[in-house]
Design a protein around this motif. Structure first.
Motif, PDB file in Angstrom:
ATOM      1  N   ASP A 115       9.683  22.593 -30.274  1.00 31.08           N
ATOM      2  CA  ASP A 115       9.423  21.525 -31.254  1.00 31.08           C
ATOM      3  C   ASP A 115       9.709  20.173 -30.592  1.00 31.08           C
ATOM      4  O   ASP A 115      10.838  19.876 -30.224  1.00 31.08           O
TER       5      ASP A 115
ATOM      6  N   TRP B  66      16.499  32.412 -39.272  1.00 27.36           N
ATOM      7  CA  TRP B  66      16.116  31.267 -38.452  1.00 27.36           C
ATOM      8  C   TRP B  66      17.301  30.665 -37.728  1.00 27.36           C
ATOM      9  O   TRP B  66      18.392  30.559 -38.289  1.00 27.36           O
TER      10      TRP B  66
ATOM     11  N   TYR C 290       9.946  32.451 -29.551  1.00 25.02           N
ATOM     12  CA  TYR C 290      10.502  31.148 -29.975  1.00 25.02           C
ATOM     13  C   TYR C 290       9.397  30.093 -30.055  1.00 25.02           C
ATOM     14  O   TYR C 290       8.315  30.238 -29.474  1.00 25.02           O
TER      15      TYR C 290
ATOM     16  N   HIS D 282      13.109  26.806 -31.897  1.00 25.78           N
ATOM     17  CA  HIS D 282      13.390  27.608 -33.091  1.00 25.78           C
ATOM     18  C   HIS D 282      13.064  29.080 -32.838  1.00 25.78           C
ATOM     19  O   HIS D 282      12.111  29.397 -32.130  1.00 25.78           O
TER      20      HIS D 282
ATOM     21  N   SER E 140      11.785  27.829 -43.625  1.00 20.26           N
ATOM     22  CA  SER E 140      11.578  27.622 -42.198  1.00 20.26           C
ATOM     23  C   SER E 140      12.075  26.236 -41.808  1.00 20.26           C
ATOM     24  O   SER E 140      11.907  25.272 -42.544  1.00 20.26           O
ATOM     25  N   PRO E 141      12.708  26.119 -40.629  1.00 20.08           N
ATOM     26  CA  PRO E 141      13.169  24.805 -40.164  1.00 20.08           C
ATOM     27  C   PRO E 141      12.056  24.058 -39.427  1.00 20.08           C
ATOM     28  O   PRO E 141      12.297  22.969 -38.904  1.00 20.08           O
ATOM     29  N   LEU E 142      10.851  24.605 -39.390  1.00 20.33           N
ATOM     30  CA  LEU E 142       9.773  23.990 -38.615  1.00 20.33           C
ATOM     31  C   LEU E 142       9.277  22.724 -39.305  1.00 20.33           C
ATOM     32  O   LEU E 142       9.164  22.698 -40.533  1.00 20.33           O
TER      33      LEU E 142
ATOM     34  N   THR F 169      18.126  27.412 -34.650  1.00 21.31           N
ATOM     35  CA  THR F 169      17.535  26.279 -33.930  1.00 21.31           C
ATOM     36  C   THR F 169      18.490  25.773 -32.850  1.00 21.31           C
ATOM     37  O   THR F 169      19.670  25.523 -33.123  1.00 21.31           O
TER      38      THR F 169
ATOM     39  N   ARG G 149      13.693  20.658 -29.362  1.00 22.23           N
ATOM     40  CA  ARG G 149      14.237  21.745 -30.184  1.00 22.23           C
ATOM     41  C   ARG G 149      13.529  23.049 -29.848  1.00 22.23           C
ATOM     42  O   ARG G 149      12.398  23.058 -29.371  1.00 22.23           O
TER      43      ARG G 149
ATOM     44  N   THR H  97      19.124  22.606 -30.250  1.00 23.75           N
ATOM     45  CA  THR H  97      18.776  21.189 -30.167  1.00 23.75           C
ATOM     46  C   THR H  97      19.437  20.579 -28.935  1.00 23.75           C
ATOM     47  O   THR H  97      20.650  20.718 -28.751  1.00 23.75           O
TER      48      THR H  97
ATOM     49  N   GLU I  84      20.502  28.407 -39.645  1.00 22.22           N
ATOM     50  CA  GLU I  84      19.845  27.484 -40.574  1.00 22.22           C
ATOM     51  C   GLU I  84      20.859  26.782 -41.481  1.00 22.22           C
ATOM     52  O   GLU I  84      20.637  25.646 -41.908  1.00 22.22           O
TER      53      GLU I  84
END
Lengths: 143, 143, 143, 143
Positions: free
Chosen positions: A28, A98, A25, A38, A3-5, A100, A36, A102, A122
Motif C-alpha cells: 500500500d 487482518w 500480502y 497488509h 479491511s484496512p485497505l 498491517t 504499508r 507500517t 487491526e
C-alpha cells in the motif's frame, strides 16, 4: 471483519512478485511517508503453535520498510532498495485476521537509510517491530 | 541438481504447519547439534529483483534456529521454542536452487538460548546469517 | 597473569584517542585478517553487579570490528570506517582480568562490510559477540 | 550551555559504579516511565574522527534502557536488570556538549522486557537509537 485497505485501488500493489503471490500480502503506497504491507492472516501463515510464523512477520515488516525507502525516490513505491540488515523483536503473538506493517524513516543519507517498521493487528495491538539498514540501488546499476 | 537432504527420511519434518506447506521448506533433525531447514528455491520465493525474498530467507533461518533449540530438549526437534528477537544480515543475493539454513547454539542458560544460523546455497556460498535470542517454553505452560 | 599482547610493540596502538585514553584499551593490528582490542579489566570497567559494563564490552567489540575493516585498506589499521549498526549479544558475565575482542569479516563489498566480533576472557570463555554493518569512508571525503 | 538535568538532585544517580565514575554519565530517574542517562561529552569521549565513540553511545543507551526496566520494579531505578541483547543504529554523528539517552518500554512480560532508547543532543538531533532485550533478575538470585 473490516479491511484496512484504502479505497483507492490505484495505491495498492497486488500479485506482483513470486513471494507476494505465494504469501498473499498487499503493498500500500497511499501514504508517501509510510509504506504499508497488509495481510489477511489465515492458517497458511501460522506456525506449530497456531501463531503467526516469525518468517511471515518479517516478510511483512521487510516489505513495508523497503516500500518506505522506495517512496523517497518516486510515488510508485517500486524503486529498488536492498535490505542490508534487519533486527526484529517478536513482541506479541500474532493471530488470524487482518494485519498491517507500517514503515518509517528514522535517518540516513543519500545511499543508506535507517527504516523502522511495526506490525499490528487491526485492533492496534503490536505483534512485532523491526529496525533495518536499507540501501538505495543506483539506477545505473540496473541499466 | 543434487538434493542436500539426508537419506534417512525419518529425520525429516515435511508439511507439518501452515507456513511449511505454503513455503515448502523441509526441517532436518538428523544432526542433534544443528537443526537444518532446506528449501528448493523457485520463482515463488523471489522478489521483484529476481533474488530470494528477505522474508523467505528469515523464514529458513528462524526454522533452523528454533529447531536447533528444540533439539536440546529431545530428538523430535519439535519441543516448543519462541523467537524473542532475531538480527539478520543479508550478505549475498540468493538464487533459485537448493538452499540450507543451519543453526548453532552459541550460549545461554536454562530458559534463554543464543542461536546463530547461516543460510547457504548448495555450493556453500553464504546468502544470509542471523543471530537470535530464543526462549524455551516450559512444558507446564502447554498443559 | 599473562598478557595477551603480542611482543611486537609496533603492532599496537595505545593512547591514541580520547576514549582510548579514558578506557585504556589497546588496539592490536598484528594479524592483517583480524583486528584485535585488548583491555585489562579492573573495577573502573564494572557495573553495579560487579560485572563488565555492557557499554565497555561494546566499546571493545566496536574497536576490534572497525580495526578489522581498516586493515582491508592498509596495514596501519587506522583507515576510517564508520559503524552503521551493531547487534550485540551478552552471552556471559565478564570479570576483571585481560580480555580480548577479535573481529572477522563475513561479507560485503566495496563500501559496506559485514564484520563479526567476539569478546573473550584470557581463558577463552565467551563474554559477548557482535555482528555489525560498517562503511568505508572514501578518502575524498576526508580531504 | 544549559544543563538538561532536572532540578531535583534526589532523582539523580552519580558516581555509583566503576564505569559511571570513569565515563562521567548521570542517571536520571525523575520520570518513572523513562530512565534517562545524561553526559556532558568532551574530548575524552571522542574517537579518531573527533566524533562521539560508538562504545560511549552504547554505554548511555544501555544505562537509560536498564534504568527504564528497573523503574518498573521500584522508584530507585536500581533494581537489577540484565542486558540480553542490544541492537544499535548510529544515525548521526555525536559532538561535544550535553547529550541525553532516554529509554521506553515497548513490550514484554514478567521476566523479559523489550526496551528502546534514543540518544539525542541537547537541541534534539538524533545521534543513535537502540532496541534491546532485557531480563529482570529475580530477587532470590541475589540473596
Amino acid at each position: 471483519m473490516n479491511s484496512p485497505l484504502p479505497e483507492e485501488e490505484a495505491c495498492l500493489i497486488r500479485d506482483e512478485t513470486g513471494t507476494q503471490k505465494l504469501v498473499g500480502y498487499i503493498v500500500d503506497v497511499s501514504d508517501p511517508a509510510h509504506g504499508r504491507c497488509h495481510l489477511l492472516v489465515d492458517e497458511r501463515h501460522l506456525n506449530r503453535h497456531g501463531a503467526l510464523h516469525g518468517g511471515i512477520a518479517v516478510t511483512l515488516l521487510d516489505n513495508a520498510s523497503g516500500t518506505t525507502g522506495s517512496l523517497t525516490v518516486d510515488a510508485s513505491g517500486k524503486a529498488p532498495f536492498l535490505t542490508v540488515s534487519m533486527n526484529t523483536q517478536f513482541v506479541g503473538s500474532g493471530r488470524a485476521g487482518w494485519m498491517t506493517a507500517t514503515g518509517s524513516i528514522t535517518g540516513g543519507g543519500r545511499s543508506l537509510v535507517f527504516i523502522d517498521a511495526e506490525l499490528r493487528h487491526e485492533d492496534g495491538t503490536l505483534v512485532a517491530k523491526s529496525t533495518g539498514v536499507f540501501k538505495r540501488v543506483p539506477q545505473e546499476k540496473l541499466a
